[in-house]
Design a protein around this motif. Sequence first.
Motif, PDB file in Angstrom:
ATOM      1  N   TRP A 104      10.576 -14.443 -15.878  1.00  8.26           N
ATOM      2  CA  TRP A 104      10.587 -13.737 -14.752  1.00  8.26           C
ATOM      3  C   TRP A 104      10.114 -12.301 -15.016  1.00  8.26           C
ATOM      4  N   GLN A 105       9.549 -11.517 -14.083  1.00  7.81           N
ATOM      5  CA  GLN A 105       8.917 -10.177 -14.467  1.00  7.81           C
ATOM      6  C   GLN A 105       7.800  -9.979 -15.512  1.00  7.81           C
ATOM      7  N   MET A 106       7.292 -11.150 -15.970  1.00  7.39           N
ATOM      8  CA  MET A 106       6.120 -11.173 -16.610  1.00  7.39           C
ATOM      9  C   MET A 106       5.178 -11.398 -15.583  1.00  7.39           C
ATOM     10  N   GLY A 107       3.849 -11.138 -15.998  1.00  6.73           N
ATOM     11  CA  GLY A 107       2.650 -11.173 -14.929  1.00  6.73           C
ATOM     12  C   GLY A 107       2.484  -9.901 -13.847  1.00  6.73           C
TER      13      GLY A 107
ATOM     14  N   ARG B   5       0.033  -7.368 -19.856  1.00  2.18           N
ATOM     15  CA  ARG B   5      -0.469  -8.682 -19.914  1.00  2.18           C
ATOM     16  C   ARG B   5      -0.546  -9.080 -21.566  1.00  2.18           C
ATOM     17  N   SER B   6      -1.390  -8.420 -22.325  1.00  2.00           N
ATOM     18  CA  SER B   6      -1.382  -8.803 -23.631  1.00  2.00           C
ATOM     19  C   SER B   6      -0.180  -8.717 -24.424  1.00  2.00           C
ATOM     20  N   ARG B   7       0.701  -7.834 -23.962  1.00  2.00           N
ATOM     21  CA  ARG B   7       2.055  -7.780 -24.656  1.00  2.00           C
ATOM     22  C   ARG B   7       2.966  -9.256 -24.469  1.00  2.00           C
ATOM     23  N   GLU B   8       2.781  -9.400 -23.206  1.00  2.00           N
ATOM     24  CA  GLU B   8       3.350 -10.465 -22.816  1.00  2.00           C
ATOM     25  C   GLU B   8       2.882 -11.720 -23.369  1.00  2.00           C
TER      26      GLU B   8
ATOM     27  N   GLY C 247       2.085 -16.487  -9.744  1.00  2.00           N
ATOM     28  CA  GLY C 247       1.261 -17.632 -10.662  1.00  2.00           C
ATOM     29  C   GLY C 247       0.849 -16.908 -12.065  1.00  2.00           C
ATOM     30  N   SER C 248       0.882 -15.475 -12.045  1.00  2.00           N
ATOM     31  CA  SER C 248       0.626 -14.717 -13.186  1.00  2.00           C
ATOM     32  C   SER C 248       1.550 -15.044 -14.309  1.00  2.00           C
ATOM     33  N   ALA C 249       2.799 -15.117 -14.042  1.00  2.00           N
ATOM     34  CA  ALA C 249       3.421 -15.617 -15.533  1.00  2.00           C
ATOM     35  C   ALA C 249       3.206 -16.986 -16.080  1.00  2.00           C
ATOM     36  N   GLU C 250       2.916 -17.948 -15.131  1.00  2.00           N
ATOM     37  CA  GLU C 250       2.416 -19.264 -15.585  1.00  2.00           C
ATOM     38  C   GLU C 250       1.022 -19.103 -16.260  1.00  2.00           C
ATOM     39  N   ARG C 251       0.081 -18.194 -16.120  1.00  2.00           N
ATOM     40  CA  ARG C 251      -1.141 -17.983 -16.602  1.00  2.00           C
ATOM     41  C   ARG C 251      -0.749 -17.233 -18.082  1.00  2.00           C
ATOM     42  N   ILE C 252       0.253 -16.580 -18.350  1.00  2.00           N
ATOM     43  CA  ILE C 252       0.623 -15.794 -19.492  1.00  2.00           C
ATOM     44  C   ILE C 252       1.230 -17.026 -20.357  1.00  2.00           C
ATOM     45  N   VAL C 253       2.012 -17.835 -19.853  1.00  2.00           N
ATOM     46  CA  VAL C 253       2.619 -18.946 -20.530  1.00  2.00           C
ATOM     47  C   VAL C 253       1.062 -20.024 -21.023  1.00  2.00           C
ATOM     48  N   GLY C 254       0.368 -20.118 -20.288  1.00  2.00           N
ATOM     49  CA  GLY C 254      -0.954 -20.937 -20.405  1.00  2.00           C
ATOM     50  C   GLY C 254      -1.653 -20.135 -21.555  1.00  2.00           C
TER      51      GLY C 254
END
Length: 284
Positions: free
Chosen positions: A19-22, A28-31, A55-62
């Motif tokens: 949560w709070q990512m993305g 982004r690159s740090r996350e 959806g951006s947190a899921e993209r970071i996980v991806g």
Amino acid sequence: MHAPGEALRFPGRIGLGTWQMGQSAAQRSREVAAVEHALATGYRLIDTAEMYGDGSAERIVGGALKHFGAARRSELFIVSKVLPDNATRAGTARACEASIARMGCEYLDLYLLHWPGPHRFSETLRGFGDLLRRGLIRHCGVSNLDLGQLQGWLEAERSLGLPTHTQCNQLYYCPEARGIEFALLPWQRSQGIQTMAYSPLGSGRLVRNPALAQIGRARGVSAAQIALAWCVREPDVVAIPKSIDSQRLDENLHAAQLRLSATELQQVDRAFPPPRSQQPLEMI
Ligand SMILES: NC(=O)c1ccc[n+]([C@@H]2O[C@H](COP(=O)([O-])OP(=O)(O)OC[C@H]3O[C@@H](n4cnc5c(N)ncnc54)[C@H](OP(=O)(O)O)[C@@H]3O)[C@@H](O)[C@H]2O)c1
């Protein structure tokens, strides 16, 4: 392919929250690096949701999963959640497909209803049933359901004859939010339903708590580690702290190895008294 109805087993007691990512392109690159660091150092459970950063947190996980290697997918346990507004039968399937596509992860290990919303539980459960049969999720579950809601959910689940049953409720649980200990947690325990403790550091408020810091000093560990060790002191509770700092990620993961003594547990009770009556479910 996974056997439907298999028992839910988390890989370890501490996972990673997102949560709070993305929420900011600049971060982004740090996350992504933080999630990559987590995976490289032994985190195997990741919690995310279609809601986080839209959806951006899921993209970071991806992004981090790509680096980890698609061939190693089965080592991980990935949790995501459907937004209540999307949780019709067809909407649940669509939301899940979109989460899987954003992460490029083939399937989810656990898919949760984020909180109870406008659609009937039976609708969402039909959607979960479809996803289970298609092999897109291994387990389904809930988040933020109080005792009455959880009982209603399980009743709907039984009447639909799903190929599996709910074995997890993700709840706000930390020393400063102990309300679930009065009735919900013991009932879940009696039914074999595990608890995933979200915001186990009180969304960061507990990391400088003087009482937890004092217990930690005597053991040479941090207040955050005491809070996490306290959350997972029973075997049917896992915790999913979020951090984007590599040192803090390491610190949090190592908290799984700490066992608090009876005296330390009493010290926590004095600072954060357990509930004495039924309280409404707390949510963040
Ligand atoms: N189901 C739900 O409704 C729901 C609701 C809320 C949360 N959740 C899930 O639970 C996860 C965790 O909850 P949360 O993000 O609210 O809060 P949390 O994990 O309790 O705390 C996170 C905060 O603490 C800081 N932090 C983490 N480890 C630290 C350490 N060792 N020392 C000092 N500071 C530390 C983090 O900052 P840095 O990142 O800068 O380290 C961040 O500000 C979420 O990410 C999400 O996946 C679910």
